[in-house]
Design an enzyme around this catalytic site. Sequence first.
Site, PDB file in Angstrom:
ATOM      1  N   GLU A 221      71.192  49.230  47.687  1.00 24.49           N
ATOM      2  CA  GLU A 221      70.510  48.600  46.576  1.00 24.49           C
ATOM      3  C   GLU A 221      71.352  48.424  45.320  1.00 24.49           C
ATOM      4  OE1 GLU A 221      66.390  50.553  48.191  1.00 24.49           O
ATOM      5  OE2 GLU A 221      67.588  51.601  46.738  1.00 24.49           O
TER       6      GLU A 221
ATOM      7  N   GLN B 119      58.601  50.277  57.141  1.00 26.30           N
ATOM      8  CA  GLN B 119      59.859  50.918  56.756  1.00 26.30           C
ATOM      9  C   GLN B 119      59.736  52.434  56.843  1.00 26.30           C
ATOM     10  OE1 GLN B 119      60.446  47.638  53.234  1.00 26.30           O
ATOM     11  NE2 GLN B 119      61.727  49.446  53.041  1.00 26.30           N
TER      12      GLN B 119
ATOM     13  N   ARG C 297      64.374  46.286  46.807  1.00 26.73           N
ATOM     14  CA  ARG C 297      65.764  46.686  46.998  1.00 26.73           C
ATOM     15  C   ARG C 297      66.227  47.560  45.842  1.00 26.73           C
ATOM     16  NH1 ARG C 297      69.810  42.876  50.177  1.00 26.73           N
ATOM     17  NH2 ARG C 297      71.250  44.467  50.836  1.00 26.73           N
ATOM     18  N   CYS C 298      65.498  48.633  45.637  1.00 26.15           N
ATOM     19  CA  CYS C 298      65.728  49.443  44.454  1.00 26.15           C
ATOM     20  C   CYS C 298      65.119  50.801  44.684  1.00 26.15           C
ATOM     21  CB  CYS C 298      65.090  48.733  43.260  1.00 26.15           C
ATOM     22  SG  CYS C 298      64.398  49.780  41.987  1.00 26.15           S
TER      23      CYS C 298
END
Lengths: 161, 292, 795
Positions: free
Chosen positions: C749, C232, C379-380
């Site tokens: 997110e 990522q 996802r944060c």
Amino acid sequence: MKVTFEINGAEKSVDVEPRTLVVDLIRTKLGMTGTHIGCDTSNCGACTVLLDGRPVKSCTLLAPMLEGKKVTTVEGLAAGGKLDAIQVGFHAEHGLQCGFCTPGMMLVGKALIEANPHPTEDEIRWGISGNICRCTGYMNIVKAIQHAAAANAAENTAGVA
Amino acid sequence: MFPAAFDYIAPGALDEVLSLLSQHGDDAKVLAGGQSLIPLLKLRFAAPVIVVDIGRVDGLEGVRRENGHVRIGARTRHRDVESASDLRGTLDVLLDAAPLISDPLIRNMGTVGGSVCHADPAGDWGAVMLAVGAEFVVKSAGGERVLPAAGFFEGPFTTGLHSDEVMTEIRIPVGAGRSGGTYLKLERKVGDFASVAAAVHVVLGGDGRIATAGIGLCAVGAHSIKATAAEAVLAGQEPTDAVIAEAARLAGEAAEPKADIRGSAEYKRDVARVFVQRGLHTAINRAQGAAA
Amino acid sequence: MAVDTTEAAAASEAARQAMGGIGVSLARKEDARFIHGQGHYVDDVVLPGMLHMVIVRSPHAHARIKGIHSSAAMAIPGVVAVVTGELLAQHKLAWMPTLSGDTQAVLATDKVRFQGQEVACVIAETKYIAEDAAQLVTVDYEPLQAITTPQQAIAPGAIVIRDEKEGQTDNKIYHWEAGDKDATDAAFARAAKVVSLETFYPRCHPSPLETCGCVADLDPVTGNATIYMTSQAPHAHRTLFAIVAGLPEEKIRIISPDLGGGFGNKVPIYPGYVVATAASLLIGRPVKWIEDRTDNLISTGFARDYYMDGSVAIDENGKFIGLRVNLLSDNGAFFADAQPSKFKAGLFHIVTGSYDIPAAHIVANGAYTNKAPGGVAYRCSFRVTEASYFIERLVESAAVELGQDPVTTRLNNFIQPEAFPYKSASGFEYDSGNYPGAMKVALDMLGYDELRKEQAEKRAKGELMGIGVASFTEVVGAGKGKDYDIAGLRMFDSAELRVHPTGKAILKLGVKSQGQGHETTFAQIVAEELGIPASDVEVREGDTDNTPFGLGTYASRSTPVGGAATAVVARKLRDKGKIIAAHLFEADVADIEFAKGKYNVKGSPDNVKTIQDIAFAAYTNIPDGIEPGLEGVTYYDPPNMTFPFGTYLVVVDIDKGTGQVKVRRMVAVDDCGVRINPMIVEGQIHGGLTEGFGIAFMELITFDDEGNCIGSNFMDYLIPTAWETPRFELGETVTPSPHHPIGAKGVGESATVGSPAAYVNAVIDALSHLGITNIDMPITSDKVWAALRSKGVTE
Ligand SMILES: Cc1cc2nc3c(=O)[nH]c(=O)nc-3n(C[C@H](O)[C@H](O)[C@H](O)COP(=O)(O)OP(=O)(O)OC[C@H]3O[C@@H](n4cnc5c(N)ncnc54)[C@H](O)[C@@H]3O)c2cc1C
Ligand code: FES
Ligand code: FES
């Protein structure tokens, strides 16, 4: 051992170890990488192919089990350069994000609307429940399959008229 | 993840399968749908020398009615039971159970016989077969045996089947009388094995009393359990709330669950009770609505 | 007349759609390859002579290694090497730095410290051979006591997990505080009421459908190192590789191809990448390593595992006046959290949430356990999820204790719209917000009052139904770089834009999509800013040789940072275009106007030069003294974070007999500022709501007393299917970010951050009249059943 089968309309004869998994045969031996691997325990459906028209998990099939059968993978969806209705549906309705589950989802969707041309939302959700999508939350996958069903219906009516 | 190496053969005739099995004994494994065996091979929990695929043997598939029985070929896919809609009214419990087994893709491959032979304590068909009083036809090079479902399941993944035998057919008696049934399954998501499940099959007599009741429990013991005390308390009775509640209580007691990530033993036992209670109501309602 | 207006409107709408600028739900440009099965993921990379690597992992959670035996494995034909920690140690690679400044074993040498830890790697001609051989590598272990909770870890006398670390005499990692203790104590001293909550946010896992992996290709002749990897953050990874492996950075090329999801899991560097790279260097052939699902679940970046307790001080008017939170974090065997280095518990101090709480004090402690390392933000944005969960759950408790509707409690305590920019007690400056506004939209969509009536009727009949509320605020889009860095690398991001002579453009970014649709969204920003249709803008990411340096995609930072960089670079080119336009018009630059891709001289709006004309001139007819070309690069360091928010409402029905919870409805109103591609934004929200649902009800990594991981495959690590997943009803409000060039805030997110509390609050709302105040996630049917039975409720 030798195994002969049809994949996306073409006959293939391959020499494999019996323990070869169909998903690996397709990806490695045949070089078609649209069929994916997402788990080891037959839970995710990323490896879905159609076997004689029915969706199955190709990670849970041994290569020799293909003898004499017909296999369809995502690469076989677009016939003669024309997108299948299911592919159009996924694009139009934003039915994919990372695209990893997408080949499996499209194949399941296609088989579903072939068996049941006018599925309800519940029927679609039930039908795709063997396939995990980690990205989309399924809302748009449902719409994508409905989109394809509607397009098929429209085409059939047009054909009749 | 890949299996260890093995030999593979897919005979076209049952005799050939049987002689291979008698020749290789424990070194051989029968392959039907592969939906339990292949995951085990991949995890290398099973490592047979030879895999004998019965996929090419004729006559092992299909659901038929014959001589007061519903006969299900051992290699009939879960999916094909699911769509055998003419079983509605006779064997509701099969139709209710089939769609709850694993997921739609596994059901396209997995077979009823494979599931019964695999004898996973959390496998759904075991409980169903106990509830409907099925019989299993098994063949070896030495001949044929017919084994009642009651007593067939001996422990986790262990049955009365010998290693040189193949199951060919499942026979379910369908007598006179109005019948109804259902299957209730607690699962954490689609594709999950049962945390608890209950199969219920009731036949009403002409007098409206319960002629026979079959109750099978899934995932609450070392193998599928037939709740015989609960069945007995129902037989010959008017189907009242009180009788049903008592049967459900007894069924809960018949459960021998173990605590695990899915819940405590008390929880599973109580859900078994609740399911049998709900299941009996549904089954009896259906039977009362059914034509004799 | 009327007809004309409609026609004009239709024409302008058609032009807007054709341009594909901001606000258009353009179908995605990247879809074509995926729907043809032509997506190109790491496992699809095949290189000539490529070898395959399989990792041998520890079956024990804690054990001393007595010996590793690889001769049987080496004897199998086709096995090329068995790599052990001892071999790596000879190259100073047995340990590597983590993203949180700790060290992590690449391959264990002294001890194994979690089940699944990497012990040896088998490298062979095929995957089948590698797996066969891996079975034959035997390791002698002397098992040690395993520590599986942070409470055990910090108890006096606990066995020391990191005994190899100089000066480490216990299992404590950090102690960190934020806010003002004295002011908070004072607030509690004068409180009319104090409401407390103790809760655990269990360990879960991002588990993207594609696992992690790489193909390392090191050329012994040229020294070039090309590493295809699931990354990522490819640029940051290149630099870290240079540091870890000692490779010259100019020779390293990281290619992160299509990613099958990431969700934070593909931020860290894992041992497999390092060993594959070292092996390729030593053997001189490409080495592929692809995790299986169990590898992924038991060894790579998990999420959460936070024990939180705290209290809110409330005055006599029902106003929150102080907040205290204590946090105990389970970081596993190595402190490898992916987070800004100054903040040991990430951005957890956003825990005051959407509420105007004048005093707050947060105390965080981290501990080593015998569990997998790598607390990533699933996802944060760096632990914002845990913070949001805690405050939204605590507010629910407060409402119950105050005897108020939870909506009322929230409305009474929201930061008011006119209070922005708002300085929070823990040190954040919230950029913009309208919390009551989002709440109102959500309540209307749901038909809240009607449902409360239904609930009362049901309750009278003994039926269980609940309505859950959560009004979250997030903080996303790190940096600014001065305050936020990853391993020292400041958190800016970059965009390089080149307009070709024919007026088509290529945009190269430092961020990296994992399915978020960057190739479409970022093209739309260019379309908006420059007037080049989005269909003419090609977006490239993920190849460090061909994109500008950036910190990557996580923490919802692509749009806030990379998107801002894109807008800024486009504006630079727009300005250069003015110079060229002035030259073409023979006018003064100051007199040139630009709108929607067209330049004109003030006062002559009909005589225009299009951006395409200007692009052509940039290469063919450039004024003297001006550099040719129409190209630029921007490194954007944001002045602040952005603060998306929203209100989520959930309705549940509970089966008293089995404890099963059924989500009947889920309304999500998000405000992420300006929406660039509304369709993609909604897709992101759907995905996040589903992951939030999974976390709330089924996703769990747990351990038995011996440290065996439960949840190590998809049989046990449960991910919702279409059948369980609720049908979402989405709404929106738009409060632009004042400091972002296009007012966007980031949305990837929000839904995972905000929704778990809404789901849990709904369950608690159904049960609170029975005196049930908390059930920890995942809310499984057996926990609900046990809570009901404890209050005597049965079927
Ligand atoms: C992800 C997943 C979820 C599942 N969920 C469920 C579930 O919820 N409920 C459930 O009941 N099942 C579930 N299953 C198992 C599934 O139903 C299998 O199909 C079934 O258990 C085995 O059938 P099969 O035909 O695939 O057998 P195989 O895998 O081919 O064989 C299983 C075993 O039975 C033996 N065998 C098979 N057929 C015969 C025969 N005719 N005679 C003698 N021996 C034979 C084999 O030697 C082997 O030992 C699940 C499987 C998976 C992978
Ligand atoms: S790879 Fe997951 S089901 Fe086949
Ligand atoms: S689109 Fe990523 S898993 Fe479905």
